[in-house]
Scaffold this active site. Structure first.
Site, short mmCIF file in Angstrom:
data_model
loop_
_atom_site.label_atom_id
_atom_site.label_comp_id
_atom_site.label_asym_id
_atom_site.label_seq_id
_atom_site.Cartn_x
_atom_site.Cartn_y
_atom_site.Cartn_z
N ARG A 23 -5.64 5.52 -7.87
CA ARG A 23 -5.45 6.97 -7.94
C ARG A 23 -5.38 7.45 -9.39
NH1 ARG A 23 -0.25 7.43 -4.25
NH2 ARG A 23 -0.51 9.68 -4.60
N LEU A 70 0.86 -1.18 0.00
CA LEU A 70 0.00 0.00 0.00
C LEU A 70 0.90 1.23 0.00
CD1 LEU A 70 -2.72 -0.87 2.70
CD2 LEU A 70 -2.99 -0.93 0.21
N ASP A 71 0.48 2.27 -0.68
CA ASP A 71 1.23 3.52 -0.65
C ASP A 71 1.33 4.02 0.79
OD1 ASP A 71 1.35 3.42 -3.41
OD2 ASP A 71 -0.42 4.68 -3.67
N ARG A 72 2.34 4.84 1.05
CA ARG A 72 2.58 5.33 2.41
C ARG A 72 1.33 5.94 3.03
NH1 ARG A 72 6.49 10.35 2.94
NH2 ARG A 72 4.66 11.26 1.91
N THR A 80 -1.82 5.56 2.14
CA THR A 80 -3.04 4.76 2.02
C THR A 80 -3.11 3.84 3.24
OG1 THR A 80 -3.02 4.80 -0.40
CG2 THR A 80 -4.28 3.05 0.65
#
Length: 316
Positions: free
Chosen positions: A246, A147-149, A151
């Site tokens: 996104r 997961l992105d930082r 998110t």
């Protein structure tokens, strides 16, 4: 090890990939990174550089285009000893047993140590909680998906190699189910599918974009609620490209609120990160073979934003 930068082969894993007949002439490093979610493109490039990849029996360059029917052989070295530090960082553990762990990652936490983020990552926390976790080398991250930082939400962790193989196979076969909640600007149709290839943005290589020569990517969404000019969506991934949700929602014309890269420059909502949360994860347990489902409620910062929108709507 016999020399700096070389990988000592102790118990190497052999893999064979046959290029499918419908595959286009894509670079071998990009093709393999897409075919093997547990390896990043940089890791594939390193394997190629050190001679651990054969393309029809010969050592290729990373830029070698693949052709349908070609046979690619990979030797995956064992984990490389690292200087990773176990840190007793609190974790929200949704589920754990001897095979897997499901973590509810908070926003702001980086998954892997990297330049600029050597400490305080999810990996550092996992090493403290699970000292025997098969995560020791950069080629065996132990984490099945990322997961992105900024998110938040659910991640599954493989606690040993057999579990890792099972979960990676599920990802490749698209049997693992991941559902997110996202708040976007605008009012999209009630349901929809975004089928658009994703690759590096030619105008900014640090960003991803919908591009003609990108990797296939498909996202499904369903409208959950509307608040004036904002909409809460349930989003399901069919593929797992970098920044896929996104990028796809921006491409559709409904950017995620708070997204510093793909969102609007200004928002009337006070949110320090993108409104994107991995709320549901479904998978087949590697040992029991049973389907398991996990959920994580919206964190407090996102709930506050929704309450603000609900309050605004009640005044109009």
């Amino acid at each position: 090890m016999s020399g700096e930068g070389e990988i000592e082969l102790l118990e190497a894993e052999e893999r064979v990939v046959v290029v499918p007949p419908t595959q286009t002439a894509e670079r071998i490093d990009r093709f393999l990174a897409g075919a093997m979610p547990d390896l990043s493109r940089a890791q594939v490039q390193r394997l190629i550089e050190q001679g651990f990849v054969l393309y029809d029996g010969r050592s290729p360059r990373a830029s070698q285009p693949v052709r349908p029917g070609a046979v690619i052989q990979l030797t995956i070295p064992p984990p490389i000893p690292t200087e990773l530090v176990a840190e007793p960082i609190p974790l929200d553990v949704v589920y754990e047993d001897a095979d897997i762990a499901v973590i509810n990652k908070p926003a702001g936490m980086v998954v892997h140590p990297a330049p600029g983020h050597p400490r305080g990552t999810l990996v550092n926390a996992l090493l403290a909680r699970y000292p025997d976790l098969a995560i020791g080398g950069e080629l065996r991250p132990g984490i099945v998906h990322r997961l992105d930082r900024d998110t938040s939400g659910l991640l599954v962790i493989a606690r040993h190699d057999q579990a890792m193989r099972s979960l990676v196979d599920q990802q490749q076969a698209r049997r693992m189910r991941k559902i997110y909640q996202a708040l976007v600007i605008g009012r999209p149709p009630e349901t929809g599918t975004i089928d658009a290839p994703i690759g590096r943005d030619p105008r900014d290589r640090l960003r991803m974009a919908v591009v003609p020569d990108g990797r296939p990517a498909r996202t499904h969404y369903r409208l959950l609620d509307t608040f004036g000019d904002y909409s809460l969506l349930e989003v399901q991934l069919e593929t797992g490209r970098t920044h896929q949700i996104r990028v796809h929602l921006r491409h559709l014309g409904y950017p995620i609120v708070g997204d510093p890269v793909y969102g609007p420059r200004r928002s009337h909502l006070h949110l320090s990160r993108q409104f994107l949360h991995a709320a549901y994860l479904g998978l087949v347990h590697p040992r029991s073979g049973r389907w398991q489902e996990f959920t994580a409620p919206l964190p407090a910062d996102l709930q506050i934003v929704l309450r603000q929108l609900q309050d605004r709507a009640s005044y109009h």
